[in-house]
Design a protein around this motif. Sequence first.
Motif, PDB file in Angstrom:
ATOM      1  N   PRO A 200      -0.115   3.962  -3.030  1.00 26.24           N
ATOM      2  CA  PRO A 200      -1.363   4.785  -3.024  1.00 26.24           C
ATOM      3  C   PRO A 200      -1.318   5.714  -1.890  1.00 26.24           C
ATOM      4  CG  PRO A 200      -1.672   2.560  -2.723  1.00 26.24           C
ATOM      5  CD  PRO A 200      -0.380   2.603  -3.185  1.00 26.24           C
TER       6      PRO A 200
ATOM      7  N   GLY B  84     -13.976   2.195  -2.531  1.00 25.90           N
ATOM      8  CA  GLY B  84     -12.728   1.080  -2.822  1.00 25.90           C
ATOM      9  C   GLY B  84     -12.638   0.210  -1.990  1.00 25.90           C
TER      10      GLY B  84
ATOM     11  N   LEU C 197       0.869  -1.149  -0.024  1.00 27.28           N
ATOM     12  CA  LEU C 197       0.279  -0.178  -0.057  1.00 27.28           C
ATOM     13  C   LEU C 197       0.708   1.265   0.005  1.00 27.28           C
ATOM     14  CD1 LEU C 197      -2.559  -1.220   2.716  1.00 27.28           C
ATOM     15  CD2 LEU C 197      -2.662  -1.399   0.186  1.00 27.28           C
TER      16      LEU C 197
ATOM     17  N   ALA D 110      -6.240   8.131  -2.595  1.00 23.03           N
ATOM     18  CA  ALA D 110      -5.138   8.722  -3.386  1.00 23.03           C
ATOM     19  C   ALA D 110      -5.929   9.770  -4.190  1.00 23.03           C
ATOM     20  CB  ALA D 110      -4.234   7.805  -3.758  1.00 23.03           C
ATOM     21  N   THR D 111      -6.835   9.231  -4.820  1.00 28.70           N
ATOM     22  CA  THR D 111      -7.725   9.660  -5.984  1.00 28.70           C
ATOM     23  C   THR D 111      -8.464  10.872  -5.393  1.00 28.70           C
ATOM     24  OG1 THR D 111      -7.851   7.603  -7.172  1.00 28.70           O
ATOM     25  CG2 THR D 111      -9.528   9.582  -7.625  1.00 28.70           C
TER      26      THR D 111
ATOM     27  N   TRP E 287      -5.960   3.433  -2.620  1.00 25.81           N
ATOM     28  CA  TRP E 287      -5.989   3.668  -3.857  1.00 25.81           C
ATOM     29  C   TRP E 287      -7.295   5.021  -4.207  1.00 25.81           C
ATOM     30  CZ3 TRP E 287      -2.429   4.405  -7.461  1.00 25.81           C
ATOM     31  CH2 TRP E 287      -1.294   3.618  -7.463  1.00 25.81           C
TER      32      TRP E 287
ATOM     33  N   ALA F  43      -6.216  -2.398  -0.124  1.00 26.09           N
ATOM     34  CA  ALA F  43      -5.745  -1.914  -1.343  1.00 26.09           C
ATOM     35  C   ALA F  43      -6.741  -0.874  -2.169  1.00 26.09           C
ATOM     36  CB  ALA F  43      -5.128  -2.806  -2.203  1.00 26.09           C
ATOM     37  N   GLY F  44      -7.869  -1.175  -2.284  1.00 25.24           N
ATOM     38  CA  GLY F  44      -8.992  -0.422  -3.101  1.00 25.24           C
ATOM     39  C   GLY F  44      -9.218   0.934  -2.239  1.00 25.24           C
TER      40      GLY F  44
END
Length: 444
Positions: A340, A385, A337, A399-400, A396, A392-393
């Motif tokens: 991200p 996510g 991770l 991060a977005t 990310w 992990a989802g």
Amino acid sequence: MANHRRVPRSLLRNGAVRAMAGRLSWGLGDQAVSSLTNFAVGLYVARSLGTFAFGIFSLAWVTYGVVLNISRGLATDPLMVRFSAVPEDRWRSGVASAAGTAIGVGCATGLVSLVAGLAAGGPLGNAFVALAVVLPGLLLQDAWRFAFFAHGAGKKAFVNDCVWGVALLPALYVAAQIHTVVAFVLAWGLSGAVAALYGWFQTGILPHPREMLGWLRTQRDLSVRYLVENVSNSGASQLRAYGLGAIAGITAVGAVRGAEQLLGPFLALLMGLSLVTVAEGTRVLQRAPHRLKHFCVILGGGQAAAALCWGLGLLLLLPDGAGRWVMGSVWDSSSPLILPVTLAVVGASFATGAAAGLRALGAAKRSLRSQLIASLFYVTFGITGAFLGGAAGSAWGVATATLGGSVVWWLQLRLGLRDYVPPVPPGANETTVVFEPIKEPIKE
């Protein structure tokens, strides 16, 4: 008549820059101590307790982050805006009321944490009971730091955080012998209370909790907006952590928190950034309003670049053996991770430059609007996510969210500057601006 020598503008400008650099240096030093302290605590707990127990500790930690931001919004953010670079008697009066308000917030939220902990029971409930005990002292210590930076006395904040770090060493040793989440929460919080008592000795100011209602009444035009802004920020983190735990389990929370812990120096820096930047942004605005944008760009861009270098240039190259030595078993679930989480910190770092500018402008409506949108992004993308890809989802998604949120912050700063900063007269340039020498009652 006596002859008066005119001081060259370049000397005045250089003197102002040197004075700012000195204050920022103490601010960076203070944040370095705070960052290293939080970093060490997180790593030590992760190594000692494993991913599941570290997840419980992380839930208590993010809850503390919400409470800290409640205290800052109601007590110390208005102090920074209205009591920076003011006469000492006015500063002391403001600090007494703001510190008393911080204690009041700690007692009130501590009671809520106590009730929630008793209702939840088990290891998680016990952690929240322990958090209730330490909240008033932790919030008072944070209030002293804000007070020192408002007064231009960053050296005292640095010393106070050093006291916390020294007190933490024996406390962590004792907690390691007991080997429970509660012991580590108490070790971290009670050592902070030691620093809070030392802050009382440093200032000689007795906090006045009885003035809390009066402070809230006189500062409500700023505090209400800053409260909503701060709570939406830390509350989004808390909702994301609770949502991730409900969807993917507490172990997933520990994995994400472990990756964030590796970026600890920058995350801790972001938490306390307003200690330095709002006061300095206010000074820039008073002396040369057209320079505020450049100040914010350098501030946000410098932090973003440093976070990128740390995360991508160092952590991704860290061998697995070294990672396991640092974090124990948490490393295996956290290391995927890093990318991200690094990008999320980059986005948040860049946004802090714009946030400092909006605070210095006193544009509470614009900063509130920016924070609400950014927090909505954070919760929505983080939890979505988690549904799609677990830890992990969620990483990310965050991060977005933070990269998109930074765009919103900078758009609002641009509009705020357009509303506030007067246009530069035709034919004028930066060399025509007169920098007055900084006159502040600083007592180190």
